[in-house]
Design an enzyme around this catalytic site. Structure first.
Site, PDB file in Angstrom:
ATOM      1  N   HIS A 212       0.839  -1.207   0.000  1.00  9.17           N
ATOM      2  CA  HIS A 212       0.000   0.000   0.000  1.00  9.17           C
ATOM      3  C   HIS A 212       0.871   1.253   0.000  1.00  9.17           C
ATOM      4  O   HIS A 212       1.806   1.377   0.782  1.00  9.17           O
ATOM      5  CB  HIS A 212      -1.009   0.003   1.150  1.00  9.17           C
ATOM      6  CG  HIS A 212      -0.434   0.040   2.532  1.00  9.17           C
ATOM      7  ND1 HIS A 212      -0.105   1.223   3.167  1.00  9.17           N
ATOM      8  CD2 HIS A 212      -0.167  -0.945   3.425  1.00  9.17           C
ATOM      9  CE1 HIS A 212       0.348   0.953   4.390  1.00  9.17           C
ATOM     10  NE2 HIS A 212       0.329  -0.345   4.571  1.00  9.17           N
TER      11      HIS A 212
ATOM     12  N   ASP B 150       6.225   0.980   6.544  1.00  6.47           N
ATOM     13  CA  ASP B 150       4.791   0.711   6.439  1.00  6.47           C
ATOM     14  C   ASP B 150       4.163   1.790   5.542  1.00  6.47           C
ATOM     15  O   ASP B 150       3.677   2.781   6.042  1.00  6.47           O
ATOM     16  CB  ASP B 150       4.179   0.747   7.838  1.00  6.47           C
ATOM     17  CG  ASP B 150       2.717   0.368   7.864  1.00  6.47           C
ATOM     18  OD1 ASP B 150       2.252  -0.288   6.910  1.00  6.47           O
ATOM     19  OD2 ASP B 150       2.032   0.728   8.840  1.00  6.47           O
TER      20      ASP B 150
ATOM     21  N   GLU C 224      -4.926   1.960   2.435  1.00  5.21           N
ATOM     22  CA  GLU C 224      -4.998   0.775   3.303  1.00  5.21           C
ATOM     23  C   GLU C 224      -5.145   1.177   4.756  1.00  5.21           C
ATOM     24  O   GLU C 224      -5.872   0.537   5.515  1.00  5.21           O
ATOM     25  CB  GLU C 224      -3.740  -0.082   3.118  1.00  5.21           C
ATOM     26  CG  GLU C 224      -3.765  -1.417   3.873  1.00  5.21           C
ATOM     27  CD  GLU C 224      -3.212  -1.353   5.291  1.00  5.21           C
ATOM     28  OE1 GLU C 224      -3.363  -2.342   6.028  1.00  5.21           O
ATOM     29  OE2 GLU C 224      -2.615  -0.313   5.674  1.00  5.21           O
TER      30      GLU C 224
END
Length: 457
Positions: free
Chosen positions: A273, A285, A319
């Site tokens: 993502h 992340d 996401e």
């Protein structure tokens, strides 16, 4: 008698044990796998791109200019890489803006508390809410003291056991506190380690329950407040959150592919993502997962490797606070492209790009055996282990419709130190580990795309 031997031989050849022993890899597959590993480990291209994206655009939260500017750069750069096709897919995403915020311990002494409001939180009145704090370690404890909650701020000091167990206080904490009349709620950040680094993340409201502000403070400060509370001190905090929820806005999934030479309609999809939270640089992340998937396929182009099936890179948007990108891709695949049945495998990297171990896989036993054999080609970097059970949030909608799925497994011992914090920055990553992630994704995607046998469901 002359008929018995052929019959016995045919039974043996068709037996599960024999089928399991059948190799799916040719010498060429093994040679290409080693070429991909060597090329990935010797290249700086992906590392420099990840660094550039992180430093140039910063965090890429849904609804932000940072996210859309980074997508523009990715599309332009992908087009220069020589993919057969590059395009974007419009997606309407939530648009929550953090705004100014603070938390201050007022009594028994004054102290500024590093804090991040949780994604989707409502605002406090201007100037904040000042109230007495009641401390609990679980929802069960909250239930026992529910008669004391009215008009107070609830602090959930829940020790991190696992993400799945502890995140419930972030997700549902405001609902449960508000049921008993709390004016706001605070959680101990969801993680095992902190250096005064609060963790943000998604939280939810219930339309039947009053919406109250919800925020995270650091592990250190939650433990300090617990000690003060256990001594019988009266604790008061001012919580000031000036967040806003704006109308949904348009973002985009990024999609690029190389067409298969023999079975172009059959698709291996791979990605991560592209959005992140609004703090840090979002490299762990999940910028690293996105760039690694992109680089894995770019390397095939550079080496002139042309697999039989199509390999598609998807960088899903939203996401973190909605999964809108994953849902839109699934809808498009099912209703417009009508390729759901031809999605052979979905691969996701969203657990950080630390030292890779292999993949967790959800699918058929025969597919597991095939992937395990492919994993043996990664012995030089020890990243080919395949375990049962795995996937990811963005490939979840595809998996629920029967597509086999696998999620990259890495050494996650430090992942939740930085997850959803301002400390998710480039300096936490190691180039060799990252390049091993690239190689691991490249080898699995290539082999599944090129072996004679389609990965069975």
């Amino acid at each position: 008698m002359k008929y018995i031997l052929p019959i016995l031989l045919s039974v043996f050849l068709l037996s599960p044990d024999f089928m399991k022993a059948q190799s799916v890899l040719t010498n060429q597959h093994k040679e290409h796998a080693q070429q991909l590993i060597q090329k990935a480990m010797g290249s700086d291209v992906a590392w420099e791109r990840l660094t550039y994206m992180a430093d140039t655009f910063g965090p890429r939260f849904s609804g932000s200019e940072n996210l859309e500017n980074s997508i523009d750069w990715i599309v332009e750069t992908m087009e220069e890489d020589g993919f057969d096709k590059v395009w974007t897919q419009p997606v309407m995403v939530p648009h929550w803006v953090r705004g100014e915020e603070s938390a201050t311990l007022l009594s028994p002494r004054k102290k500024d508390l590093p804090m991040l409001s949780l994604g989707g939180s409502v605002a406090t009145p201007e100037g904040g809410i000042s109230a007495e704090v009641i401390v609990v370690k679980s929802f069960d404890e909250l239930e026992k003291v529910k008669d004391q909650v009215e008009g107070k701020i609830v602090l959930y000091n829940a020790e991190f056991t696992s993400y799945g167990r502890t995140v419930q206080y972030r997700v549902n904490g405001a609902i449960e506190a508000a049921r008993h009349g709390a004016v706001a709620s605070i959680i101990r950040s969801v993680g095992p380690y902190s250096m005064q680094t609060p963790h943000t993340g998604t939280m939810y409201y219930d339309d039947e329950v009053k919406k109250i502000p919800h925020a995270a403070i650091t592990i250190e400060d939650a433990m300090l407040i617990q000690r003060l509370y256990d001594r019988g001190e009266k604790i008061e905090i001012n919580l000031n959150i000036q967040a806003r929820t704006l109308p949904d806005t348009e973002s985009r999934n990024v999609i690029a592919e190389i067409k298969g030479t023999e079975f172009p309609e059959e698709i291996i999809v791979m990605g991560g993502h592209i959005d992140s939270w609004d703090v840090g640089q979002g490299v762990m992340d999940d910028g690293g997962g996105c760039i690694a998937a992109w680089e894995a396929v770019r390397l095939m182009n550079e080496l002139g490797i042309k697999p039989k099936r199509t390999i598609r890179v998807v960088l899903w948007t939203n996401e973190e606070n909605g999964l809108r990108g994953a849902e839109e891709y699934h809808r498009w695949v099912k209703e417009e492209e009508k390729s759901l049945e031809n999605h052979v495998l979905a691969i996701e990297s969203d657990a950080g790009v630390f030292d890779p171990i292999g993949f967790g896989f959800s699918g058929s036993e025969r597919a597991y055996d095939i992937l395990s054999e492919i994993g043996t080609t990664l012995q030089p970097i020890e990243s080919g282990q395949v375990t049962k059970g795995g996937g990811g949030a963005d490939i979840g909608p595809l998996m629920r419709d029967g597509v086999p799925g696998m999620g990259l497994v890495v050494d996650g011992s430090r992942y939740f130190w930085y997850h959803h914090t301002g400390a998710d920055t480039m300096d936490k990553l190691n180039k060799e580990d990252f390049n091993e992630c690239v190689a691991t994704m490249a080898v699995f995607a290539y082999a599944v795309a090129d072996i004679e046998e389609r990965l069975p469901r």
